[in-house]
Design an enzyme around this catalytic site. Structure first.
Site, short mmCIF file in Angstrom:
data_model
loop_
_atom_site.label_atom_id
_atom_site.label_comp_id
_atom_site.label_asym_id
_atom_site.label_seq_id
_atom_site.Cartn_x
_atom_site.Cartn_y
_atom_site.Cartn_z
N THR A 104 0.81 -1.22 0.00
CA THR A 104 0.00 0.00 0.00
C THR A 104 0.84 1.27 0.00
O THR A 104 0.30 2.37 -0.12
CB THR A 104 -0.95 0.03 1.22
N SER A 105 2.15 1.13 0.13
CA SER A 105 3.02 2.32 0.12
C SER A 105 4.44 1.90 -0.23
O SER A 105 4.77 0.71 -0.25
CB SER A 105 3.01 3.04 1.47
N GLY A 106 5.29 2.89 -0.48
CA GLY A 106 6.72 2.65 -0.64
C GLY A 106 7.08 1.67 -1.74
O GLY A 106 6.48 1.64 -2.82
N ILE A 107 8.09 0.85 -1.46
CA ILE A 107 8.61 -0.09 -2.45
C ILE A 107 7.56 -1.12 -2.84
O ILE A 107 7.46 -1.50 -4.01
CB ILE A 107 9.89 -0.78 -1.92
N SER B 105 17.57 -6.34 3.48
CA SER B 105 18.27 -5.08 3.72
C SER B 105 19.74 -5.36 3.98
O SER B 105 20.09 -6.41 4.52
CB SER B 105 17.65 -4.38 4.94
N TYR C 83 15.33 -4.93 14.71
CA TYR C 83 15.01 -4.77 13.30
C TYR C 83 16.02 -5.53 12.43
O TYR C 83 15.64 -6.25 11.50
CB TYR C 83 15.00 -3.29 12.93
#
Length: 268
Positions: free
Chosen positions: A16-19, A146, A171
């Site tokens: 729904t957003s970003g990448i 990441s 994270y």
């Protein structure tokens, strides 16, 4: 617009957003039917509406779906709905992610929040979708990881980090776990660092990022069935590189799957 994904079905989590949003756009523009996952039905439908209004995509190719990954029972219901509606799934993009909160936060399932949302929910979803995930050439799972996985370690005896909590370490651990999971022999999977992009997670990296669309291009590229992949391979944007030392070792992969099965209450 090229249509090399015509007739293929791809699911993108956190779309729904970003990448994730930009990946869904690119895949739909290339002809794929895209299951666009959001945390809530409202967020998923709003993202579909936005794509139809702003991108060169066929509305028929976009299918909103929802589950809050902080609740594993919602992940199970999502998998059941996907299998019922799309018994043949070509690609699963495990992209949804959150930053670990500053204060130690545990979900109703008993897991540290970022470890569950960024890894455990994807682990569970991937295995529940196995009946639908194609074994045809080109079928695959793409884990959006990441570079931060390189600085991480998995706290095997305290994965929820209750004794010694650091939001950044939590994270990073979730990113390492997702990278290790790509080497699980039960799935054909790769992981990719799309680079630092201007998304909700960018502040974790401390410097300016590229556009989400540029990061999404590296993710979408790995969804192309013409691109041959090696199970467990790790990509730094478009370049294949070695993952962190030990991340693809059989012992580590098996140990992680045992831990994950325990934490999600699922037996493999």
């Amino acid at each position: 617009m090229p249509s090399f994904l015509s007739g293929r079905t791809v699911m993108v989590t956190g779309a729904t957003s970003g990448i994730g949003y930009e990946t869904a756009r690119l895949l739909a523009e290339c002809g794929a039917t895209v299951l666009l996952h959001g945390r809530t039905p409202e967020e998923a439908r709003a993202a579909v509406t936005r794509l139809i209004a702003t991108a060169d995509v066929d509305a028929e190719l976009l299918r909103p779906c929802a589950a809050d990954f902080a609740h594993l029972d919602e992940v199970e219901r999502l998998a059941n709905r996907v299998i019922a509606g799309h018994p043949h799934l070509d690609v699963l993009v495990n992209n949804a992610a959150v930053a670990a909160p500053e204060r130690h936060t545990v979900t109703d399932d008993g897991n540290e929040l970022s470890f569950q949302v960024n890894f455990l929910a994807h682990y569970l979803l991937t295995h529940l979708l196995e009946p639908a995930l194609t074994t045809d050439p080109g079928g695959r799972v793409v884990n959006v990881s990441s570079s931060m996985h390189r600085s991480a370690s998995i706290s095997w005896n305290d994965p929820n980090r209750t004794r010694r909590y650091s939001s950044l370490a939590a994270y990073a651990q979730s990113r390492l776990a997702l990278t290790v999971f790509a080497a699980d022999p039960r799935v054909t999977a790769v992981s990719v660092d799309p680079g630092v992009c201007e998304t909700a997670l960018r502040p974790l990296y401390g410097h300016e990022g590229a556009t989400p669309a540029s990061g999404a291009a590296h993710v979408a590229r790995l969804c192309d069935p013409a691109l041959e992949i090696v199970n467990g391979a790790y990509y730094d944007r478009s370049t294949r590189k070695d993952a962190a030392p030990g991340a693809t070792e059989e012992h580590t992969v098996k140990r992680l799957s045992k831990l994950a099965d325990l934490l999600v209450g699922h037996s493999s």
